[in-house]
Design a protein around this motif. Structure first.
Motif, PDB file in Angstrom:
ATOM      1  N   VAL A 272     -17.062 -37.909 -74.962  1.00 51.35           N
ATOM      2  CA  VAL A 272     -16.333 -37.935 -73.692  1.00 51.35           C
ATOM      3  C   VAL A 272     -16.516 -39.274 -72.985  1.00 51.35           C
ATOM      4  O   VAL A 272     -15.566 -39.833 -72.436  1.00 51.35           O
ATOM      5  CB  VAL A 272     -16.775 -36.766 -72.795  1.00 51.35           C
ATOM      6  CG1 VAL A 272     -16.121 -36.867 -71.420  1.00 51.35           C
ATOM      7  CG2 VAL A 272     -16.438 -35.425 -73.441  1.00 51.35           C
ATOM      8  N   SER A 273     -17.740 -39.810 -73.001  1.00 52.40           N
ATOM      9  CA  SER A 273     -18.001 -41.113 -72.377  1.00 52.40           C
ATOM     10  C   SER A 273     -17.117 -42.195 -72.987  1.00 52.40           C
ATOM     11  O   SER A 273     -16.534 -43.023 -72.268  1.00 52.40           O
ATOM     12  CB  SER A 273     -19.471 -41.493 -72.540  1.00 52.40           C
ATOM     13  OG  SER A 273     -20.305 -40.642 -71.808  1.00 52.40           O
ATOM     14  N   ASN A 274     -17.009 -42.189 -74.302  1.00 51.29           N
ATOM     15  CA  ASN A 274     -16.179 -43.192 -74.976  1.00 51.29           C
ATOM     16  C   ASN A 274     -14.702 -43.003 -74.631  1.00 51.29           C
ATOM     17  O   ASN A 274     -13.949 -43.981 -74.509  1.00 51.29           O
ATOM     18  CB  ASN A 274     -16.389 -43.116 -76.487  1.00 51.29           C
ATOM     19  CG  ASN A 274     -17.745 -43.628 -76.907  1.00 51.29           C
ATOM     20  OD1 ASN A 274     -18.392 -44.384 -76.182  1.00 51.29           O
ATOM     21  ND2 ASN A 274     -18.210 -43.230 -78.088  1.00 51.29           N
ATOM     22  N   ALA A 275     -14.303 -41.752 -74.465  1.00 49.52           N
ATOM     23  CA  ALA A 275     -12.910 -41.487 -74.086  1.00 49.52           C
ATOM     24  C   ALA A 275     -12.637 -41.972 -72.666  1.00 49.52           C
ATOM     25  O   ALA A 275     -11.554 -42.509 -72.374  1.00 49.52           O
ATOM     26  CB  ALA A 275     -12.612 -40.000 -74.210  1.00 49.52           C
ATOM     27  N   VAL A 276     -13.617 -41.793 -71.767  1.00 53.20           N
ATOM     28  CA  VAL A 276     -13.474 -42.306 -70.399  1.00 53.20           C
ATOM     29  C   VAL A 276     -13.346 -43.824 -70.436  1.00 53.20           C
ATOM     30  O   VAL A 276     -12.478 -44.411 -69.759  1.00 53.20           O
ATOM     31  CB  VAL A 276     -14.668 -41.875 -69.527  1.00 53.20           C
ATOM     32  CG1 VAL A 276     -14.640 -42.591 -68.177  1.00 53.20           C
ATOM     33  CG2 VAL A 276     -14.676 -40.364 -69.320  1.00 53.20           C
ATOM     34  N   LEU A 277     -14.198 -44.473 -71.219  1.00 55.62           N
ATOM     35  CA  LEU A 277     -14.121 -45.937 -71.341  1.00 55.62           C
ATOM     36  C   LEU A 277     -12.766 -46.376 -71.888  1.00 55.62           C
ATOM     37  O   LEU A 277     -12.173 -47.354 -71.411  1.00 55.62           O
ATOM     38  CB  LEU A 277     -15.239 -46.454 -72.241  1.00 55.62           C
ATOM     39  CG  LEU A 277     -16.606 -46.690 -71.616  1.00 55.62           C
ATOM     40  CD1 LEU A 277     -17.599 -47.160 -72.664  1.00 55.62           C
ATOM     41  CD2 LEU A 277     -16.525 -47.713 -70.492  1.00 55.62           C
ATOM     42  N   ASP A 302      -7.884 -37.758 -68.517  1.00 52.23           N
ATOM     43  CA  ASP A 302      -7.597 -36.329 -68.589  1.00 52.23           C
ATOM     44  C   ASP A 302      -8.355 -35.746 -69.777  1.00 52.23           C
ATOM     45  O   ASP A 302      -8.077 -36.104 -70.923  1.00 52.23           O
ATOM     46  CB  ASP A 302      -6.095 -36.093 -68.746  1.00 52.23           C
ATOM     47  CG  ASP A 302      -5.732 -34.624 -68.758  1.00 52.23           C
ATOM     48  OD1 ASP A 302      -5.835 -33.992 -69.827  1.00 52.23           O
ATOM     49  OD2 ASP A 302      -5.366 -34.097 -67.688  1.00 52.23           O
ATOM     50  N   LEU A 303      -9.310 -34.873 -69.510  1.00 52.56           N
ATOM     51  CA  LEU A 303     -10.159 -34.333 -70.575  1.00 52.56           C
ATOM     52  C   LEU A 303      -9.346 -33.602 -71.625  1.00 52.56           C
ATOM     53  O   LEU A 303      -9.573 -33.770 -72.841  1.00 52.56           O
ATOM     54  CB  LEU A 303     -11.208 -33.386 -69.973  1.00 52.56           C
ATOM     55  CG  LEU A 303     -12.242 -32.811 -70.938  1.00 52.56           C
ATOM     56  CD1 LEU A 303     -13.188 -33.907 -71.422  1.00 52.56           C
ATOM     57  CD2 LEU A 303     -13.039 -31.680 -70.286  1.00 52.56           C
ATOM     58  N   ALA A 304      -8.386 -32.800 -71.190  1.00 56.44           N
ATOM     59  CA  ALA A 304      -7.591 -32.026 -72.138  1.00 56.44           C
ATOM     60  C   ALA A 304      -6.796 -32.921 -73.074  1.00 56.44           C
ATOM     61  O   ALA A 304      -6.674 -32.640 -74.278  1.00 56.44           O
ATOM     62  CB  ALA A 304      -6.651 -31.087 -71.378  1.00 56.44           C
ATOM     63  N   LEU A 319     -14.074 -31.261 -78.802  1.00 56.26           N
ATOM     64  CA  LEU A 319     -14.530 -30.179 -77.935  1.00 56.26           C
ATOM     65  C   LEU A 319     -13.666 -28.964 -78.188  1.00 56.26           C
ATOM     66  O   LEU A 319     -12.458 -29.093 -78.438  1.00 56.26           O
ATOM     67  CB  LEU A 319     -14.427 -30.562 -76.459  1.00 56.26           C
ATOM     68  CG  LEU A 319     -15.300 -31.703 -75.932  1.00 56.26           C
ATOM     69  CD1 LEU A 319     -15.009 -31.926 -74.449  1.00 56.26           C
ATOM     70  CD2 LEU A 319     -16.779 -31.438 -76.148  1.00 56.26           C
ATOM     71  N   THR A 320     -14.255 -27.775 -78.127  1.00 52.67           N
ATOM     72  CA  THR A 320     -13.455 -26.569 -78.263  1.00 52.67           C
ATOM     73  C   THR A 320     -12.606 -26.373 -77.007  1.00 52.67           C
ATOM     74  O   THR A 320     -12.871 -26.959 -75.947  1.00 52.67           O
ATOM     75  CB  THR A 320     -14.340 -25.339 -78.465  1.00 52.67           C
ATOM     76  OG1 THR A 320     -15.080 -25.090 -77.268  1.00 52.67           O
ATOM     77  CG2 THR A 320     -15.305 -25.531 -79.637  1.00 52.67           C
ATOM     78  N   ILE A 327     -15.968 -27.199 -68.920  1.00 54.42           N
ATOM     79  CA  ILE A 327     -16.499 -28.488 -68.466  1.00 54.42           C
ATOM     80  C   ILE A 327     -15.579 -29.102 -67.403  1.00 54.42           C
ATOM     81  O   ILE A 327     -16.048 -29.647 -66.394  1.00 54.42           O
ATOM     82  CB  ILE A 327     -16.714 -29.440 -69.660  1.00 54.42           C
ATOM     83  CG1 ILE A 327     -17.841 -28.895 -70.553  1.00 54.42           C
ATOM     84  CG2 ILE A 327     -17.044 -30.845 -69.179  1.00 54.42           C
ATOM     85  CD1 ILE A 327     -17.951 -29.589 -71.903  1.00 54.42           C
ATOM     86  N   ALA A 328     -14.287 -29.006 -67.606  1.00 46.49           N
ATOM     87  CA  ALA A 328     -13.346 -29.504 -66.582  1.00 46.49           C
ATOM     88  C   ALA A 328     -13.551 -28.760 -65.271  1.00 46.49           C
ATOM     89  O   ALA A 328     -13.484 -29.356 -64.182  1.00 46.49           O
ATOM     90  CB  ALA A 328     -11.912 -29.353 -67.070  1.00 46.49           C
ATOM     91  N   GLY A 329     -13.828 -27.454 -65.350  1.00 47.17           N
ATOM     92  CA  GLY A 329     -14.077 -26.680 -64.144  1.00 47.17           C
ATOM     93  C   GLY A 329     -15.342 -27.099 -63.429  1.00 47.17           C
ATOM     94  O   GLY A 329     -15.392 -27.141 -62.193  1.00 47.17           O
ATOM     95  N   ILE A 330     -16.378 -27.434 -64.200  1.00 46.57           N
ATOM     96  CA  ILE A 330     -17.626 -27.911 -63.599  1.00 46.57           C
ATOM     97  C   ILE A 330     -17.395 -29.247 -62.903  1.00 46.57           C
ATOM     98  O   ILE A 330     -17.855 -29.468 -61.769  1.00 46.57           O
ATOM     99  CB  ILE A 330     -18.730 -28.035 -64.667  1.00 46.57           C
ATOM    100  CG1 ILE A 330     -19.108 -26.644 -65.195  1.00 46.57           C
ATOM    101  CG2 ILE A 330     -19.963 -28.734 -64.089  1.00 46.57           C
ATOM    102  CD1 ILE A 330     -20.022 -26.683 -66.405  1.00 46.57           C
TER     103      ILE A 330
END
Length: 565
Positions: A272-277, A302-304, A319-320, A327-330
Motif C-alpha cells: 500500500v505504501s508503494n501504491a501511495v508513492l 484510491d485503495l480500491a 489485498l482481499t 482498511i478503507a473504513g479504518i
C-alpha cells in the motif's frame, strides 16, 4: 505583573509586518520584547525553597558536561527535585513529582516540559525542541526547565487496583491540573534562584505532551508566551477509543487468530505504501520518496483502484476485497454502530510501512489504550479487580466506550472529554490578545494521533479568526513522520528557536529546515530512512496550507531545491 517592554529598535521588516496583524483587518497584536539573563545566586540555598504545598527533596550542583544530549555537553546547572500536593488517595499515596534544572548562566526564559504517554515519571528536564532526535535543547540554550510526572508514579500506571484512574483527583492532575500547579511553583523557584522571575515563559512537548500544551493554551493562556505543540493528542480519549476500534477490525482480518498484525501484514503495508508513492510522490514536482502534498494525495489515491485485489491466497502482492473494505473504513474513521465517527480520518501516506506504525496499531491497543480507556477515561472505570487489558481491547463495545468517556459518575465529576481536552480549542483569543504565539507540528504518518484531526483544528482556528490564524499560530505537517519521530521523513528540526524569535523579536516563522537522521547522526539514526536517501537529506517544513515544492533544478537531497508554495 510583567512590565511593558518597548518594541526593539532592531525589529526587522518581518517583525513590523507581523505587528500589523493578519489580513483580516484586526488591530495590530501586542509585541512581546526579549528576555534578559542573570546568573544563578547559588544552588544549595534552593534546598530551603518554600512554596505552598511543595517539598524540595534535593538541590544539587551539576557540573558542565555531566549531562549530555545528542553527544554534546549541557552547561553547568542546579538540579532541584521535589514533590507537590502529597496526599493519600484511592488505593495509594499520590504526589506531583518534579525536577527543575536552572542553568548557572540563564537566558531569562522558562520552559515547562510536558511529557508523553500516561505520564508517571519525571523525565530529565532538558526541554526538547522537537519530538525526537533533536541536536539541541532548551536547557543547553540557557532556559530554566521543569518536568513533572503529572501527579502519579509509574507503578500507578499499571492495570488493576493500583491504576491512578481509580482516583478522581489523579485523573484531574493528569488531565490539566498538574500543569496549573507546577508552572507557578517553577516561576517562584526561578525567582528564588536568580532574584528575578522569567521574562518569557514557554511550554512544549510531543504526543500527550502536545496535548498538555494545547490544553494549556486554552486553560492557561496567561501563563506562557510561547506554546510548542507536537503531534498533539488533544482528543486523546477519542483517539485511544478509535485505536481500539481499529484493532478489533484488524482482528477480523487476521490470518492468525488473536494477532491483529496478520490482518494487515508488513508486506501488505509495504504494498500500500508503494501504491501511495506511485500516485502521490510526484505531486510536489519531485519523485523523491516523500509525499509532501498530503492534501492532494487524499484526493488522488484510491485503495480500491490502486492496489491489486487478490484472486487467490494472500501473498503480499494484493489485498482481499474484505481487507480493502475494512482498511478503507479504518482510514476514513472508525464509527459507532449508528455510523457516528469516533475520532478522525487518517491520511494515506507511505509512512504506514514502518515498525513504529504497526506497534501503535497492533500492540498498543492491548497494553496501553485498553488501560487508558478502561481505567483512566471511562466514568466509572472498569472493575479494577477483574480488568484485563488485552481482553478489553479485543471485546469492549465501541459504543459503550464512547458513551463512558463522555460521562460523569459519582466522584468522577469531570468526564474524560472535559479533563483531557482544551475547553474550546478554536478560541485562543486571550492568548492572541497578549501577543503570545503557538507553533504546531504533526507527522502525516502518525498512527495514533491523526494529522487530519490537527488539520481540522487549525482550519477551525482560522475560521474563528476571520480566515487567518497565521499571525499568532502556525501549523507544520511533517511528511512521512510517524508518532513524533521516525518514518520515511526528515524528522530532525528545531521548532523552539523560531518560536522564541517570533515571540521576542516579531520574526514571523516561515519554512523550518528539517534533516534526515542517517548514519552517524548525533541525535540518533532513523532506521526507517530509505536506502536511496542521503544520510543528511534536508527539506523545508512549510506552514500550512503551503507545501514544499521542487523548484525544478537542484539536488533532491537539499532543502534549497524546494520552496513553500
Amino acid at each position: 505583573m510583567r512590565p511593558a517592554l518597548a518594541l526593539p529598535l532592531t525589529l526587522g521588516l518581518a517583525g513590523l509586518l507581523a505587528a500589523c496583524g493578519g489580513d483580516d483587518g484586526e488591530p495590530p497584536l501586542p509585541q512581546l520584547g526579549p528576555a534578559t539573563g542573570a546568573s544563578l545566586r547559588g544552588c544549595a540555598s534552593l534546598a530551603g525553597f518554600s512554596f505552598a504545598n511543595t517539598t524540595v527533596t534535593a538541590a544539587t550542583d551539576v557540573a558542565a558536561g555531566t549531562l549530555t544530549v545528542a553527544g554534546t555537553p549541557v552547561p553547568a546547572h542546579c538540579r532541584v527535585t521535589g514533590t507537590m500536593f502529597s496526599r493519600t488517595g484511592v488505593n495509594g499515596n499520590y504526589a506531583i513529582g518534579f525536577e527543575a534544572r536552572l542553568p548557572a548562566a540563564w537566558n531569562g526564559r522558562f520552559f515547562h516540559q510536558v511529557n508523553g504517554g500516561t505520564d508517571g515519571s519525571v523525565a530529565t528536564a532538558t526541554g526538547a525542541v522537537n519530538g525526537g532526535g533533536g541536536l539541541t535543547n532548551a536547557l543547553k540554550l540557557g532556559f530554566a526547565v521543569v518536568s513533572s510526572d503529572a501527579g502519579h508514579n509509574g507503578a500507578q500506571n499499571a492495570a488493576g487496583t493500583a491504576n491512578f484512574g481509580n482516583d478522581p483527583q489523579a485523573r484531574l492532575d493528569y488531565g490539566y491540573q498538574a500543569v496549573g500547579k507546577v508552572g507557578p511553583m517553577a516561576k517562584a523557584l526561578i525567582l528564588a534562584g536568580y532574584g528575578k522571575g522569567p521574562d518569557r515563559s514557554y511550554i512544549g512537548g510531543c504526543s500527550n505532551g502536545g496535548r498538555h500544551t494545547l490544553v494549556a493554551a486554552s486553560r492557561y493562556p496567561d501563563q506562557y508566551d510561547g506554546y510548542l505543540v507536537g503531534n498533539a493528542g488533544f482528543n486523546l480519549p477519542k483517539a485511544a477509543t478509535a485505536n481500539i476500534g481499529g484493532y478489533q477490525r484488524y482482528l477480523t482480518l487476521a490470518s492468525t487468530p488473536g494477532d491483529a498484525s496478520t490482518g494487515f501484514t508488513a508486506a501488505e503495508r509495504t504494498l500500500v505504501s508503494n501504491a501511495v508513492l506511485a500516485r502521490c510522490d510526484a505531486l510536489d514536482g519531485a519523485t523523491d520518496g516523500l509525499v509532501q502534498d498530503t492534501t492532494a494525495c487524499q484526493a488522488t489515491f484510491d485503495l480500491a483502484r490502486d492496489v491489486p485485489t487478490c484472486t487467490g491466497a494472500r501473498d503480499g502482492s494484493c489485498l482481499t476485497a474484505a481487507q480493502k473494505t475494512t482498511i478503507a473504513g479504518i482510514f476514513s474513521g472508525v464509527t459507532t454502530s449508528n455510523g457516528t465517527k469516533v475520532y478522525a480520518s487518517w491520511p494515506w501516506d507511505n509512512g504506514l510501512q514502518t515498525g513504529g506504525w504497526s506497534f501503535w496499531k497492533f500492540v498498543v491497543p492491548s497494553i496501553l489504550d485498553s488501560v487508558a480507556v478502561g481505567q483512566i477515561f471511562q466514568s466509572p472505570p472498569e472493575d479494577a479487580a477483574t480488568f484485563v487489558g488485552p481482553v478489553f481491547a479485543a471485546t469492549a463495545s465501541v459504543d459503550q466506550m464512547v458513551a463512558r468517556i463522555n460521562a460523569t459518575a459519582g466522584a468522577f465529576t469531570e468526564s474524560a472529554m472535559s479533563f483531557m481536552t482544551p475547553p474550546n480549542p478554536s478560541d485562543l483569543s486571550q492568548l492572541k490578545g497578549r501577543g503570545a504565539k503557538v507553533m504546531v507540528y504533526h507527522g502525516t504518518a502518525d498512527p495514533i494521533f491523526s494529522a487530519d484531526d490537527t488539520t481540522a483544528w487549525y482550519e477551525a482556528l482560522r475560521r474563528a479568526n476571520g480566515g487567518n490564524a497565521g499571525d499568532f499560530a502556525r501549523y507544520y505537517r511533517v511528511p512521512g513522520m510517524n508518532h513524533c519521530s521516525g518514518g520515511p521523513a526528515t524528522d530532525q528540526f528545531d521548532m523552539l528557536s523560531p518560536l522564541v524569535a517570533w515571540v521576542e523579536q516579531g520574526q514571523v516563522p516561515g519554512a523550518v529546515t528539517a534533516s534526515a537522521r542517517g548514519a552517524g547522526n548525533a541525535g540518533g539514526v532513523n532506521a526507517d530512512l530509505p536506502a536511496s536517501w542521503s544520510a543528511t537529506r534536508t527539506r523545508p517544513l512549510c506552514p500550512y496550507p503551503q507545501v514544499a515544492r521542487y523548484r525544478g533544478t537542484g539536488s533532491l537531497e537539499d532543502a534549497a531545491s524546494f520552496s513553500c508554495q
